[in-house]
Scaffold this motif. Structure first.
Motif: not given
Length: 246
Positions: A100-109, A62-74
């Motif tokens: 401000g996103l983290v995209q992951l491919d993961y196995d839900p099993q 599965f591919r999902i995009e998670l909104p993550v707060a305060d990701l460092p820009m520098i």
């Protein structure tokens, strides 16, 4: 005689059981109406002592995009990426600090969204989403709390779930773009309980709250700087202030 509720696993006294059922020559005792209802849906499931399981060698990611707060820009979020990549079932991780996103491919099993959110929190970040509270009518079975929590956590888009038997409410963190309140209610109904309106059943958008807090913080800094700068300007340019000049 002490017996075990076949649905939730709670130990109860047979003489004081809420209800009992006989099926295929075996007697079953229950702690609550919800467990009775769950048993009645498929009683044979609780009689079977063994089952044949199969293995599907095809892995579906599965591919999902998670909104993550305060990701460092520098600097890149190396700790976050490393922590997520080390999880069993995670195939690919991409951090987009600008969005401000983290995209992951993961196995839900192998891992669910709750496990991913826990790993992000362990790295010092927070997954933005919404939070809602759902009332649960007649929740008195302590053992059922974990079953409802697990059912909610297994629902697509749920980041975390906690059920409080004292208030008879479930607090759920979830991604509104991946799940709906009706799906959360259905997860509770799976165990025979009826969802109801909580004390505050309106979803809370955590991302919007975070933006509001940041705006408030910046405004406080602005007014503090403005107040401090006034006396500095007065004494730096006394020629423009009649009282100080005289």
């Amino acid at each position: 005689m002490t017996v075990r509720d076949p649905v939730c696993g709670m130990e109860i006294e047979s003489e004081s059981a809420f209800a009992k059922r006989e099926h295929m020559g075996q007697m079953f005792y229950f702690c609550s109406q919800s467990c009775v209802d769950q048993f009645d849906k498929d009683p044979h499931r609780y009689v079977m002592t063994s089952a044949t399981t199969g293995f599907n060698p095809e892995q579906t990611l599965f591919r999902i995009e998670l909104p993550v707060a305060d990701l460092p820009m520098i600097r890149p979020a190396a700790k976050l990426e490393a922590g997520l990549r080390s999880l069993n079932g995670v195939d690919r991780v991409t951090v987009n600090a600008g969005a401000g996103l983290v995209q992951l491919d993961y196995d839900p099993q192998k891992i669910n969204l709750v496990g991913l959110a826990d790993a992000i929190r362990s790295a010092g970040y927070t997954v933005d989403g919404a939070q809602t509270r759902i009332g649960i009518e007649n929740l008195r079975c302590a053992s059922c709390v974990k079953f409802i929590e697990d059912e909610l956590k297994a629902t697509q888009g749920v980041l975390n779930a906690n059920v409080n038997i004292a208030t008879q409410e479930a607090t759920v963190d979830y991604l509104p773009q991946n799940t709906t309140l009706s799906q959360l209610n259905a997860a509770i109904e799976t165990w025979g309980y009826k969802p109801r309106a909580a004390l505050s059943d309106a979803p809370v958008d955590k991302q919007e709250e975070a933006h509001a807090r940041e705006y408030s913080r910046l405004m406080k800094m602005f007014w503090f700087a403005a107040i401090i700068s006034v006396p500095v300007l007065l004494f730096a340019y006394p020629q423009y202030v009649p009282l100080i000049r005289d």
